[in-house]
Design a protein around this motif. Structure first.
Motif, mmCIF file in Angstrom:
data_model
loop_
_atom_site.group_PDB
_atom_site.id
_atom_site.type_symbol
_atom_site.label_atom_id
_atom_site.label_comp_id
_atom_site.label_asym_id
_atom_site.label_seq_id
_atom_site.Cartn_x
_atom_site.Cartn_y
_atom_site.Cartn_z
ATOM 1 N N ALA A 78 0.738 -1.256 -0.073
ATOM 2 C CA ALA A 78 -0.090 0.157 0.023
ATOM 3 C C ALA A 78 0.830 1.063 -0.073
ATOM 4 N N LYS A 79 1.989 1.311 0.577
ATOM 5 C CA LYS A 79 2.643 2.591 1.125
ATOM 6 C C LYS A 79 3.946 2.542 0.169
ATOM 7 N N GLY A 80 4.378 1.456 -0.528
ATOM 8 C CA GLY A 80 5.636 1.372 -1.250
ATOM 9 C C GLY A 80 6.706 0.895 -0.373
ATOM 10 N N PRO A 81 7.936 0.792 -0.816
ATOM 11 C CA PRO A 81 9.041 0.320 -0.055
ATOM 12 C C PRO A 81 9.548 1.303 1.017
ATOM 13 N N PHE A 82 10.056 0.535 2.070
ATOM 14 C CA PHE A 82 10.526 1.367 3.214
ATOM 15 C C PHE A 82 11.994 1.482 3.318
ATOM 16 N N ASP A 83 12.736 2.175 3.635
ATOM 17 C CA ASP A 83 14.148 2.391 3.896
ATOM 18 C C ASP A 83 14.769 1.336 4.754
ATOM 19 N N ILE A 84 13.913 0.720 5.573
ATOM 20 C CA ILE A 84 14.426 -0.533 6.185
ATOM 21 C C ILE A 84 13.063 -0.854 7.321
ATOM 22 N N VAL A 85 13.377 -2.323 7.464
ATOM 23 C CA VAL A 85 11.939 -2.995 8.253
ATOM 24 C C VAL A 85 12.919 -3.637 9.363
ATOM 25 N N LEU A 86 12.434 -3.304 10.368
ATOM 26 C CA LEU A 86 12.522 -3.958 11.571
ATOM 27 C C LEU A 86 11.540 -4.924 11.704
ATOM 28 N N LEU A 87 12.132 -6.249 11.789
ATOM 29 C CA LEU A 87 11.287 -7.361 11.728
ATOM 30 C C LEU A 87 11.535 -8.374 12.799
ATOM 31 N N ASP A 88 10.616 -8.520 13.634
ATOM 32 C CA ASP A 88 10.516 -9.419 14.905
ATOM 33 C C ASP A 88 10.651 -10.834 14.642
ATOM 34 N N LEU A 89 11.704 -11.620 15.047
ATOM 35 C CA LEU A 89 11.467 -12.867 14.863
ATOM 36 C C LEU A 89 10.630 -13.797 15.168
ATOM 37 N N ILE A 90 9.602 -13.447 16.207
ATOM 38 C CA ILE A 90 8.560 -14.068 16.733
ATOM 39 C C ILE A 90 7.302 -13.355 16.332
ATOM 40 N N MET A 91 7.336 -12.486 15.263
ATOM 41 C CA MET A 91 6.078 -11.760 14.772
ATOM 42 C C MET A 91 5.520 -13.041 14.066
ATOM 43 N N PRO A 92 4.081 -12.879 14.397
ATOM 44 C CA PRO A 92 2.995 -13.906 13.586
ATOM 45 C C PRO A 92 3.418 -13.743 12.040
ATOM 46 N N GLY A 93 3.463 -14.966 11.500
ATOM 47 C CA GLY A 93 3.700 -15.246 10.102
ATOM 48 C C GLY A 93 5.113 -15.327 9.801
ATOM 49 N N MET A 94 6.013 -15.517 10.805
ATOM 50 C CA MET A 94 7.473 -15.782 10.585
ATOM 51 C C MET A 94 7.618 -17.375 10.710
#
Length: 189
Positions: free
Chosen positions: A28-44
């Motif tokens: 929806a928003k286009g690419p972000f400069d950086i993504v902080l991704l939680d390793l236990i986020m639902p869907g990982m």
């Protein structure tokens, strides 16, 4: 965390509570400069396939992983897939800002407290690295910036830059990231 990053980095921060929500946000928003991704986020789960999907969707902009207890094997697998670093949730908010800046500068970030596999071989005399250069390489491998290395070793930032250039030349690599990757293979960080 979002409020802190918004204030501290003057950044626009978006939040997602699952990998699917993150993917929809990027679409929806286009690419972000950086993504902080939680390793236990639902869907990982299962595995780290979400990293590959998010990298592709976000035009290969960096992903910095967050976790409270990631194993070295998982972190290395994520780096092999294309993640740009890992930060432990127990680290300070200031460390998070430093990690983000480091990754945005094109480097790989691993916190100093993160210990890599201890069964790795040590660098031999064949590299020609001096003890001080090995110490600087260890700091690079831990994701430290030149200023942080200079402060921790009690020398000037210019001295650290000279050591980094010498390390790169002796290891026959083009940049500090490649040197840090070699360091992670040969040094007990």
């Amino acid at each position: 965390m979002a409020n802190y990053l918004t204030a501290e980095m003057d950044a626009e921060v978006r939040q997602a509570s699952s990998v699917q929500e993150l993917e929809a946000l990027i679409e929806a928003k286009g690419p972000f400069d950086i993504v902080l991704l939680d390793l236990i986020m639902p869907g990982m789960t299962p595995g780290l396939d979400a990293i590959t999907r998010i990298l592709e969707l976000n035009q290969h902009n960096p992903i910095l992983l967050l976790s409270g207890s990631a194993s070295p094997g998982v972190v290395h697998e994520a780096l092999d897939i294309g993640a740009s670093g890992y930060i432990d949730k127990s680290q300070s908010a200031r460390s998070l800002v430093n990690a983000i800046n480091f990754v945005l500068a094109g480097e790989i970030y691993l916190p100093m407290s993160f210990r890599l596999n201890t069964a790795r071989p040590s660098i031999t005399d064949e590299t020609g690295l001096t003890p001080k250069e090995i110490e600087v390489l260890r700091c690079l491998t831990n994701g430290m910036m030149n200023k942080e290395i200079a402060q921790s070793l009690g020398v000037s930032e210019v001295t650290i830059k000279m050591h980094v250039r010498s390390i790169c030349a002796k290891l026959n690599v083009k940049n500090r990231t490649q040197a840090a990757m070699i360091g992670s293979q040969f040094l007990l960080v």
